[in-house]
Design a protein around this motif. Structure first.
Motif, mmCIF file in Angstrom:
data_model
loop_
_atom_site.group_PDB
_atom_site.id
_atom_site.type_symbol
_atom_site.label_atom_id
_atom_site.label_comp_id
_atom_site.label_asym_id
_atom_site.label_seq_id
_atom_site.Cartn_x
_atom_site.Cartn_y
_atom_site.Cartn_z
ATOM 1 N N PHE A 251 -91.171 54.628 -12.140
ATOM 2 C CA PHE A 251 -92.295 55.378 -11.193
ATOM 3 C C PHE A 251 -91.771 56.905 -10.532
ATOM 4 O O PHE A 251 -92.211 57.250 -9.782
ATOM 5 C CB PHE A 251 -92.409 54.477 -10.066
ATOM 6 N N ASP A 252 -90.735 57.257 -11.263
ATOM 7 C CA ASP A 252 -90.111 58.647 -10.931
ATOM 8 C C ASP A 252 -91.298 59.627 -11.188
ATOM 9 O O ASP A 252 -91.823 59.857 -12.112
ATOM 10 C CB ASP A 252 -88.897 59.253 -11.676
ATOM 11 N N GLN A 253 -91.566 60.589 -9.937
ATOM 12 C CA GLN A 253 -92.679 61.605 -9.914
ATOM 13 C C GLN A 253 -92.522 62.455 -11.398
ATOM 14 O O GLN A 253 -93.535 62.841 -11.766
ATOM 15 C CB GLN A 253 -92.739 62.463 -8.780
ATOM 16 N N ALA A 254 -91.225 62.793 -11.669
ATOM 17 C CA ALA A 254 -91.189 63.693 -12.771
ATOM 18 C C ALA A 254 -91.567 63.057 -14.109
ATOM 19 O O ALA A 254 -92.315 63.694 -14.863
ATOM 20 C CB ALA A 254 -89.669 64.084 -13.025
ATOM 21 N N ARG A 260 -96.054 64.235 -21.561
ATOM 22 C CA ARG A 260 -95.968 63.345 -22.696
ATOM 23 C C ARG A 260 -96.482 61.972 -22.680
ATOM 24 O O ARG A 260 -96.935 61.276 -23.482
ATOM 25 C CB ARG A 260 -94.399 63.032 -23.079
ATOM 26 N N LEU A 261 -96.752 61.749 -21.310
ATOM 27 C CA LEU A 261 -97.229 60.331 -20.910
ATOM 28 C C LEU A 261 -98.684 60.229 -21.718
ATOM 29 O O LEU A 261 -99.446 59.194 -21.884
ATOM 30 C CB LEU A 261 -97.301 59.985 -19.350
ATOM 31 N N ASP A 262 -99.396 61.509 -21.567
ATOM 32 C CA ASP A 262 -100.956 61.663 -21.986
ATOM 33 C C ASP A 262 -100.931 61.440 -23.444
ATOM 34 O O ASP A 262 -101.937 60.794 -23.854
ATOM 35 C CB ASP A 262 -101.368 63.097 -21.675
ATOM 36 N N LEU A 263 -99.828 61.729 -24.176
ATOM 37 C CA LEU A 263 -99.773 61.628 -25.772
ATOM 38 C C LEU A 263 -99.617 59.897 -25.764
ATOM 39 O O LEU A 263 -100.080 59.335 -26.660
ATOM 40 C CB LEU A 263 -98.438 62.530 -26.312
ATOM 41 N N PHE A 264 -98.846 59.609 -25.030
ATOM 42 C CA PHE A 264 -98.425 57.910 -25.186
ATOM 43 C C PHE A 264 -99.606 57.226 -24.780
ATOM 44 O O PHE A 264 -99.779 56.250 -25.368
ATOM 45 C CB PHE A 264 -97.394 57.471 -23.995
ATOM 46 N N ASP A 265 -100.320 57.805 -23.719
ATOM 47 C CA ASP A 265 -101.783 56.963 -23.435
ATOM 48 C C ASP A 265 -102.561 56.762 -24.689
ATOM 49 O O ASP A 265 -103.255 55.790 -24.910
ATOM 50 C CB ASP A 265 -102.345 57.968 -22.351
ATOM 51 N N ARG A 460 -98.979 54.593 -13.406
ATOM 52 C CA ARG A 460 -97.855 53.739 -13.002
ATOM 53 C C ARG A 460 -97.899 52.514 -14.341
ATOM 54 O O ARG A 460 -96.941 52.337 -14.794
ATOM 55 C CB ARG A 460 -98.041 52.935 -11.735
ATOM 56 N N ALA A 461 -99.048 52.179 -14.556
ATOM 57 C CA ALA A 461 -99.083 51.121 -15.935
ATOM 58 C C ALA A 461 -98.441 51.820 -16.942
ATOM 59 O O ALA A 461 -97.675 51.104 -17.829
ATOM 60 C CB ALA A 461 -100.378 50.682 -15.927
ATOM 61 N N LEU A 462 -99.002 52.953 -17.335
ATOM 62 C CA LEU A 462 -98.478 53.650 -18.451
ATOM 63 C C LEU A 462 -96.856 53.949 -18.458
ATOM 64 O O LEU A 462 -96.300 53.855 -19.255
ATOM 65 C CB LEU A 462 -99.293 55.082 -18.533
ATOM 66 N N ALA A 463 -96.676 54.280 -17.285
ATOM 67 C CA ALA A 463 -95.281 54.843 -17.175
ATOM 68 C C ALA A 463 -94.218 53.639 -17.301
ATOM 69 O O ALA A 463 -93.080 53.350 -18.156
ATOM 70 C CB ALA A 463 -94.867 55.321 -15.669
ATOM 71 N N PHE A 528 -84.248 53.232 -19.705
ATOM 72 C CA PHE A 528 -85.108 53.885 -18.625
ATOM 73 C C PHE A 528 -84.694 55.415 -18.532
ATOM 74 O O PHE A 528 -83.873 55.689 -17.435
ATOM 75 C CB PHE A 528 -84.712 53.056 -17.280
ATOM 76 N N PRO A 529 -85.327 56.151 -19.352
ATOM 77 C CA PRO A 529 -84.873 57.681 -19.357
ATOM 78 C C PRO A 529 -85.386 58.303 -17.990
ATOM 79 O O PRO A 529 -86.314 58.065 -17.422
ATOM 80 C CB PRO A 529 -85.774 58.060 -20.425
ATOM 81 N N ARG A 530 -84.412 59.267 -17.638
ATOM 82 C CA ARG A 530 -84.755 60.014 -16.296
ATOM 83 C C ARG A 530 -86.089 61.014 -16.710
ATOM 84 O O ARG A 530 -85.899 61.380 -17.961
ATOM 85 C CB ARG A 530 -83.630 60.793 -16.045
#
Length: 530
Positions: A251-254, A260-265, A460-463, A528-530
């Motif tokens: 849940f790091d803000q970065a 890239r989370l949008d692509l993962f979504d 948060r669920a996606l992350a 858990f990548p930064r």
């Protein structure tokens, strides 16, 4: 490489170092790990890593009988354990039977049990069974409860029976067997693959009584390990330090702001189906596309109503592994929600059976549930072979006690409700209920308005899901799928071993940190990548 070659290579690898000198015993539970193609390999790895750091002798605990009709694969379990250098084994059946065959002990135990449970039925009986625990055996009551459901195929406990008394005596005999086996030997730690059935639960209590921690190895990738420190520690949730780690990385803000989370979504649902569902032995059935109206009509409910899918667990599975839950067991969890639905006539409940339910439901609890719901017009049933995602496409929310389906479906954009404590409770990914009144209020909201997931919760669920799937790809200890053929398992295990360097691998460095600093997860830093 055939099985014998693999075992020899495994033996050479794990016996190539000399552990520190110690006269302590590390207990390795083989009792609930009789399938060497799944759980036992991971347990042995964890036990060897503990031995490498703390020293001590690993002693395997097995049974040549579960005390019922099932057989145990003792030879296969011991063969695999020996390839990790384990040479001493105790058969708990032998020590248990000394008590069960003693007529005086048996009569006294039965008299005391019947006195404490006399005149009780239904919910009062279930509560009385839990209260059978003692200060030195805090898991005793839940173990009796869980063992009865597992052995006799019932969904819940309603009445006192001879079978229930027999199971209770077996659990008590297992408690007395452990001191007979180990005598005054110093216990350093125990490594378990389960904690909520007889023998394994007693091992946790026995270790705590001797001031030794228990490490529960949960069989997913990345492997999660919960450390139990004392007799008061009965939870299976992740300690707060691990939750802080999740919040730091997942849940790091970065990461939450990362495009890239949008692509993962866009790919998350298909990704979950290819990774998590097969790992959990869920056979995903391809279905022809169906409209919401057609699907709900096939379930027997009004398609105009808002709809919640209730994901049932295997009724006979052990429910009492965490202290906070709204219902006595998985059967009661469904019945309690159904009773609420009687009052919410404009809300549909679609009950989806667990794919494995038929394998364990010997007393046909599921048929009883259908009869219980027969006169309730807003209750329907989905085909158990459908995937969770296929059902949730047509529902407004999902509900279950706990489990990975909550997070799989939340990551796919569905709002989920938990009626029990989960290892990831408190992370803000799903709706968590603290009482039946709270649950009723949530269900009333679903029945009144469009109930889409808030954007922040969705992110948060996606992350969380992204980090979890990174863990699948990281160098975690191999826990193979139960459905793999033996030759495929050993081929993959060999590849995993070739990458496992005790002093260099990030996993082992992380494991040492866990053992020394109470970090409760066995994952490499890449998980858990930064």
């Amino acid at each position: 490489m055939d099985i014998s070659e693999f075992l020899e290579e495994n033996r050479r690898f794990w016996t190539s170092f000399t552990p520190p000198k110690s006269d302590g015993i590390l207990i390795l539970d083989l009792y609930h790990n009789d399938n060497v193609h799944s759980h036992l390999f991971a347990n042995c790895v964890v036990a060897k890593c503990i031995q490498h750091i703390w020293g001590g002798e690993i002693v395997g605990i097995f049974a040549d009988s579960f005390g019922d009709v099932r057989n145990t694969n003792v030879e296969a379990s011991q063969t695999l354990a020996r390839s990790f250098g384990v040479s001493r084994f105790y058969n708990i059946s032998e020590f248990r039977n000394r008590r069960l065959s003693d007529p005086v002990w048996s009569a006294n135990a039965e008299t005391e049990l019947r006195k404490r449970l006399h005149g009780k039925s239904g919910s009062s009986l279930r509560q009385a069974i839990r209260s059978l625990s003692e200060p030195k055996s805090p898991r005793c009551g839940p173990l009796i409860y869980n063992e009865f459901l597992r052995r006799f195929g019932f969904g819940t406990i309603d009445n006192l029976s001879d079978e229930l008394i027999a199971v209770a005596k077996l659990v008590l005999a297992d408690y007395e067997a452990l001191p007979m086996m180990f005598g005054k030997s110093p216990i350093r730690a125990s490594v378990l693959g389960h904690i909520c059935y007889s023998v394994s639960g007693q091992l946790a209590d026995f270790a705590a009584l001797h001031g030794a921690p228990t490490f529960l190895v949960e069989q997913y990738i990345p492997i999660a390990v919960t450390r139990y420190r004392d007799l008061a520690d009965l939870s299976s949730g992740l300690p707060s330090d691990c939750k802080e780690m999740l919040k730091t990385y997942a849940f790091d803000q970065a990461l939450l702001d990362d495009p890239r989370l949008d692509l993962f979504d866009g790919a998350v649902e298909g990704t979950l189906a290819r990774t998590i569902e097969p790992l959990l032995n869920r056979d995903v059935v391809d279905q022809l596309p169906a409209s919401r109206e057609a699907f709900l009509e096939s379930c027997g409910v009004d398609p105009e109503n808002p709809t919640v899918c209730v994901f049932s667990h295997v009724f006979q599975d052990a429910p009492l592994t965490r202290p906070k839950q709204l219902s006595d067991d998985y059967w009661q969890a469904v019945v309690d929600v159904v009773d609420l639905a009687r009052q919410l006539t404009h809300l549909n409940l679609i009950v989806k059976p667990h794919p494995l339910n038929d394998s364990y439901d010997w007393k046909r609890s599921w048929d009883t549930l259908r009869k219980y719901c027969a006169d309730i017009r807003n209750i329907g049933f989905a085909d158990g072979s459908l995937s969770a995602g296929e059902v949730m496409k047509h529902c407004d929310a999902g509900l279950t006690v706990r489990g990975t389906v909550l997070y799989e479906m939340a990551a796919a954009g569905h709002r989920m409700i938990a009626t029990g404590e989960d290892k990831f409770s408190g992370l803000g990914i799903v709706e968590e209920t603290s009482s039946m009144e709270t649950l009723k209020s949530i269900l009333m909201n679903v029945s009144r308005e469009a109930w889409s997931m808030p954007a922040e919760q969705r992110r948060r669920a996606l992350a969380y899901s992204y980090c979890l799937l990174q863990g699948f790809r990281s160098k975690s200890i191999l826990v193979p799928d139960k459905r793999w053929l033996p030759e495929e398992y050993f081929r993959s295990a060999t590849l995993a071993l070739s990458n496992f360097r005790l002093e260099e691998d990030p996993l082992f460095i992380n494991l040492k940190s866990f053992l020394r600093n109470d970090l409760p997860m066995l994952v490499s830093k890449e998980a858990f990548p930064r």
